[in-house]
Every structure is written in structure tokens, then in C-alpha cells.
Design a protein around this motif. Structure first.
Motif, PDB file in Angstrom:
ATOM      1  N   ASN A  99      49.650  26.890  41.588  1.00  0.00           N
ATOM      2  CA  ASN A  99      48.907  26.726  40.336  1.00  0.00           C
ATOM      3  C   ASN A  99      48.117  27.963  39.948  1.00  0.00           C
ATOM      4  O   ASN A  99      48.107  28.372  38.775  1.00  0.00           O
ATOM      5  CB  ASN A  99      47.982  25.516  40.428  1.00  0.00           C
ATOM      6  CG  ASN A  99      47.149  25.347  39.179  1.00  0.00           C
ATOM      7  OD1 ASN A  99      45.932  25.477  39.214  1.00  0.00           O
ATOM      8  ND2 ASN A  99      47.808  25.097  38.068  1.00  0.00           N
ATOM      9  N   ALA A 100      47.426  28.580  40.904  1.00  0.00           N
ATOM     10  CA  ALA A 100      46.645  29.773  40.575  1.00  0.00           C
ATOM     11  C   ALA A 100      47.551  30.884  40.067  1.00  0.00           C
ATOM     12  O   ALA A 100      47.243  31.552  39.066  1.00  0.00           O
ATOM     13  CB  ALA A 100      45.860  30.242  41.801  1.00  0.00           C
ATOM     14  N   LEU A 101      48.676  31.063  40.721  1.00  0.00           N
ATOM     15  CA  LEU A 101      49.607  32.124  40.333  1.00  0.00           C
ATOM     16  C   LEU A 101      50.177  31.866  38.938  1.00  0.00           C
ATOM     17  O   LEU A 101      50.236  32.765  38.093  1.00  0.00           O
ATOM     18  CB  LEU A 101      50.734  32.210  41.360  1.00  0.00           C
ATOM     19  CG  LEU A 101      51.782  33.304  41.160  1.00  0.00           C
ATOM     20  CD1 LEU A 101      51.145  34.680  41.158  1.00  0.00           C
ATOM     21  CD2 LEU A 101      52.852  33.203  42.251  1.00  0.00           C
ATOM     22  N   THR A 102      50.595  30.627  38.676  1.00  0.00           N
ATOM     23  CA  THR A 102      51.192  30.330  37.371  1.00  0.00           C
ATOM     24  C   THR A 102      50.172  30.421  36.247  1.00  0.00           C
ATOM     25  O   THR A 102      50.478  30.896  35.156  1.00  0.00           O
ATOM     26  CB  THR A 102      51.826  28.929  37.360  1.00  0.00           C
ATOM     27  OG1 THR A 102      50.843  27.959  37.727  1.00  0.00           O
ATOM     28  CG2 THR A 102      52.979  28.851  38.322  1.00  0.00           C
ATOM     29  N   SER A 103      48.952  29.976  36.494  1.00  0.00           N
ATOM     30  CA  SER A 103      47.942  30.032  35.435  1.00  0.00           C
ATOM     31  C   SER A 103      47.598  31.475  35.089  1.00  0.00           C
ATOM     32  O   SER A 103      47.396  31.814  33.923  1.00  0.00           O
ATOM     33  CB  SER A 103      46.680  29.266  35.848  1.00  0.00           C
ATOM     34  OG  SER A 103      46.026  29.899  36.934  1.00  0.00           O
TER      35      SER A 103
ATOM     36  N   PRO B 231      43.593  34.220  43.019  1.00  0.00           N
ATOM     37  CA  PRO B 231      42.633  33.130  42.774  1.00  0.00           C
ATOM     38  C   PRO B 231      41.410  33.581  41.979  1.00  0.00           C
ATOM     39  O   PRO B 231      40.837  32.791  41.229  1.00  0.00           O
ATOM     40  CB  PRO B 231      42.252  32.660  44.179  1.00  0.00           C
ATOM     41  CG  PRO B 231      42.660  33.760  45.094  1.00  0.00           C
ATOM     42  CD  PRO B 231      43.815  34.444  44.461  1.00  0.00           C
ATOM     43  N   LEU B 232      41.009  34.851  42.136  1.00  0.00           N
ATOM     44  CA  LEU B 232      39.885  35.357  41.333  1.00  0.00           C
ATOM     45  C   LEU B 232      40.264  35.417  39.853  1.00  0.00           C
ATOM     46  O   LEU B 232      39.482  35.007  38.986  1.00  0.00           O
ATOM     47  CB  LEU B 232      39.465  36.739  41.832  1.00  0.00           C
ATOM     48  CG  LEU B 232      38.860  36.808  43.237  1.00  0.00           C
ATOM     49  CD1 LEU B 232      38.607  38.261  43.633  1.00  0.00           C
ATOM     50  CD2 LEU B 232      37.562  36.007  43.301  1.00  0.00           C
TER      51      LEU B 232
ATOM     52  N   LEU C  37      46.789  41.635  46.553  1.00  0.00           N
ATOM     53  CA  LEU C  37      47.384  40.752  45.548  1.00  0.00           C
ATOM     54  C   LEU C  37      47.001  39.293  45.827  1.00  0.00           C
ATOM     55  O   LEU C  37      46.604  38.559  44.910  1.00  0.00           O
ATOM     56  CB  LEU C  37      48.900  40.913  45.555  1.00  0.00           C
ATOM     57  CG  LEU C  37      49.684  40.041  44.562  1.00  0.00           C
ATOM     58  CD1 LEU C  37      49.239  40.331  43.137  1.00  0.00           C
ATOM     59  CD2 LEU C  37      51.182  40.279  44.727  1.00  0.00           C
ATOM     60  N   ALA C  38      47.110  38.873  47.082  1.00  0.00           N
ATOM     61  CA  ALA C  38      46.792  37.488  47.438  1.00  0.00           C
ATOM     62  C   ALA C  38      45.322  37.166  47.168  1.00  0.00           C
ATOM     63  O   ALA C  38      44.982  36.038  46.783  1.00  0.00           O
ATOM     64  CB  ALA C  38      47.126  37.235  48.905  1.00  0.00           C
TER      65      ALA C  38
END
Length: 387
Positions: free
Chosen positions: A299-303, A218-219, A213-214
Motif C-alpha cells: 500500500n505505501a509503495l502504490t500510494s 513509508p515517509l 529506498l525502503a
């Protein structure tokens, strides 16, 4: 019916009708989930007829992506240089509201444009930003003039990201007032006394499932969910692609896990924030500070969560939509306590305007978390919400 009579009844603006219908589908379902057959059905024509106007889905998508921004540029260029900021912003509000059901593709789906097309689109939006920045600089000179212009446009553009039903005139009034407050705000002065924020940290990936998941988040954020393969995710973790399936049945399950993690972290942040406040105005300020901090920190998670939810199957999307509604309901309750003249739908519209400020201001800052930037954006968010 003869060929001649069919031609006589064919709308002369068929191409524009197709673009408007396609924009709605792309905005609601995402570029990859949308199909030419679905778009054709929405227009009332066959897929074959649709292909006579556009050779493929990408060509149609590219034209959709330019539709609203071309109108924004056109309406801006109609106003003389000495035009007042409220008049120009109202014109932009009206164009944006007219594209409400199709404008959502700009915020996230435009990343699927090819590089040259994306650069053209960026240049057009850049023209809009620079014109509004010039007006902000003339009428409200001071610090962060461009950021305030971008944030004001974010408040306006937020109407494309939700379906709250309000009379159009009231929508225009609320968005214009919100955008003008943002444009006029001195972030440095308004940011004084911003409440400290204690954010929950995402869980440390101690299992292989958590590591996957981690690595995937970002991908997905960089390339878009549809463009990332299980092979890329596996490579990032150091696994064989087939090993992914021992932990997740499919790639979509990784996406759902990412969205659920985002919802859980945000809910925890809100709980911690509201636990320390004593009155509604303080609660609104604290909610804004927590949301801004959360967006910068994750930010990556929210986007990923915001961009990809629309493309999920209904049964997988439902709990995520419910979590989002619960989050907005908290904001709505606190905002109405501060501004009792607002009804629930009006408060909801302004909450979304605040979210729009965060997204566009954060993007303008490239989410670079330099000292004071969170406070600056928080000040712009509270300006969008309150009198």
C-alpha cells in the motif's frame, strides 16, 4: 482602456473561474508543483490580480478542495429521503463529471490541507457517504452496506483520475451502471471461488541504496514527497544527510526508483496471474484479485507511485506513464473479450472505475488486511467491470 471600461468587461464570476482553473492545475501537477503564476496565466490575468482574490496558494487550494464536495452535498440535499438510489447516483455522477479535470486533487493532494481544513473536508465527504449508505441499505440490504456505498462512489470518482475521451452521456451511463452494480453486489457470495494470488515480494534491501529506498517509501506515503527531507530519510537509515547523495543524485531520484519498483512488481504480479488462467472471464477475475492483493500488500509503495507521478518532470514521468498504459492495456484486452460490446475507450474507463473501487474501499478498510477483506474488495471490483 479606462478603469471603468476594464471593470465593465471583468467577469462577474472571476473568483469561480480562478477556482476552476486552479483546481485543474493542482489536479494535473500536484499542490507543490503548481504555481500562482501558472494559475494566473491560465485565467488570463496577472499574478498580482490573482493575489487580490486569494492571499496565497494555500488559501486558493483550500477553496478548490471544497468546490466539488460542496456541490455533491448540495445536490444530495436537494433529493428527498425517499429518492431512488439510481436517481441520486446519477446526480452525483453528473457533478463529478463536471469536475473531471479538477477533481483529482481529492484523492491524493488533500493531504496537504491543514488539519482543521482536512477535518472539514472529511466531514463533508462523510455526509455524502452516509446518505448513499442509507440508500444502499434500503434498496440492497445485506453485508458491507457502507463499504459498498464507498466503493460505488470510488467507481464514480475514478473519472477524475484519467483523461480517456468519451462522450459525456456515455460516460454517465457507464459510471452509473458500474456504481449500481457495486452497490447491489453481495461480496460474500461473489467472492466465492476467488483465485489464489501469488505476489512477488519487493527485493530485500541488501545494499545501502536499497535501504534508502525502503526507508523513503513509508515517509513519502505518510507525509507526501514534498514534505520529506533528505535528512529524515538519512536518519531512518542511520546515515548523515550528505551520504544520501553517494547513492541518489537527489530526492526525486529516490521517488523515481520507488515508482519504477511499483511498476515492476505490478507487472510481475500480472504475468504470474495470467499464466494460470484459461479464459477471459477467469482472466478478469484473476487480474482483479491480483491488483487488490498488490494494493493491500504494497500500500505505501502504490500510494506513493500513484500520488506523486504527476509532479515529476516529463522526462522522468514518461517511462512510468508508459508502464501504466501497458498495464491498463492488459485489463482492456481481457475485459473486451468478456464484454465485446465495449470499445477500447469504454473498457478503459471501466478499468479505471475498478481501480477507483480498490482505492476507496481500501481506504475505508484502512488497508487492514483481515481475513476475507481482499476477497470482498475483489468482488466489488469485478462487479464494477462486468455484467
Amino acid at each position: 482602456m479606462t478603469a471603468g471600461s476594464a471593470a465593465a468587461t471583468r467577469p462577474h464570476n472571476r473568483r469561480q473561474i480562478i477556482v476552476e482553473a486552479a483546481g485543474q492545475v493542482f489536479s494535473a501537477r500536484g499542490y507543490h508543483a503548481a504555481s500562482m503564476e501558472e494559475i494566473a496565466a491560465g485565467v488570463g490575468i496577472s499574478a498580482a490580480a490573482l493575489y487580490r482574490h486569494f492571499p496565497n496558494k494555500y488559501a486558493l487550494f483550500a477553496e478548490c478542495a471544497n468546490g466539488m464536495v460542496d456541490e455533491l452535498v448540495e445536490v444530495l440535499d436537494e433529493w428527498p429521503a425517499e429518492a431512488a438510489l439510481p436517481d441520486v447516483l446519477l446526480a452525483l455522477v453528473r457533478v463529478t463529471v463536471s469536475h473531471r479535470t479538477s477533481g483529482g486533487l481529492y484523492r491524493w493532494e488533500a493531504r496537504y490541507l491543514e488539519r482543521a481544513d482536512r477535518q472539514v473536508l472529511r466531514a463533508k465527504f462523510g455526509h455524502v457517504v452516509e446518505r448513499v449508505t442509507g440508500l444502499v441499505r434500503r434498496e440492497h440490504p445485506g453485508a458491507d452496506e457502507r463499504l459498498r456505498a464507498v466503493a460505488a462512489l470510488g467507481a464514480i470518482g475514478s473519472i477524475t483520475m484519467h483523461h480517456t475521451s468519451i462522450a459525456q452521456r456515455r460516460v454517465e451511463e457507464l459510471l452509473l451502471t458500474s456504481a449500481l452494480r457495486v452497490a447491489a453486489t453481495d461480496p460474500a457470495a461473489a467472492a466465492r471461488g476467488t483465485p489464489p494470488v501469488e505476489l512477488p515480494a519487493p527485493p530485500v534491501p541488501r545494499t545501502r541504496r536499497a535501504e534508502i529506498l525502503a526507508a523513503a517509501i513509508p515517509l513519502f506515503a505518510r507525509d507526501g514527497f514534498a514534505n520529506v527531507t533528505n535528512g529524515q530519510i538519512a536518519q531512518a537509515v542511520g546515515l548523515a544527510p550528505s551520504a544520501i547523495y553517494r547513492h541518489y543524485p537527489g530526492k526525486v531520484d529516490i521517488l523515481v526508483a520507488a515508482c519504477l519498483q511499483a511498476a515492476a512488481l505490478l507487472a510481475q504480479a500480472v504475468d504470474r496471474t495470467l499464466h494460470r488462467v484459461t479464459d477471459p472471464r477467469e482472466a478478469v477475475d484473476a487480474l482483479a484479485a491480483a491488483y487488490v492483493a498488490y494494493c493491500f500488500e504494497h500500500n505505501a509503495l502504490t500510494s506513493v507511485a500513484e500520488a506523486e507521478v504527476a509532479g515529476l518532470p516529463d522526462d522522468l514521468r514518461r517511462p512510468l506513464i508508459l508502464a501504466q498504459r501497458e498495464h491498463i492495456a492488459v485489463w482492456e484486452q481481457q475485459l473486451r473479450a468478456v464484454r465485446p460490446e465495449l470499445d477500447p475507450r469504454q473498457a478503459r474507463l471501466l478499468v479505471h472505475a475498478g481501480f477507483g473501487v480498490v482505492v476507496e474501499a481500501g481506504r475505508a478498510l484502512r488497508w487492514q488486511d483481515a481475513p476475507g477483506r481482499r476477497d470482498t474488495v475483489t468482488a466489488l471490483v469485478t462487479a464494477a467491470l462486468t455484467l
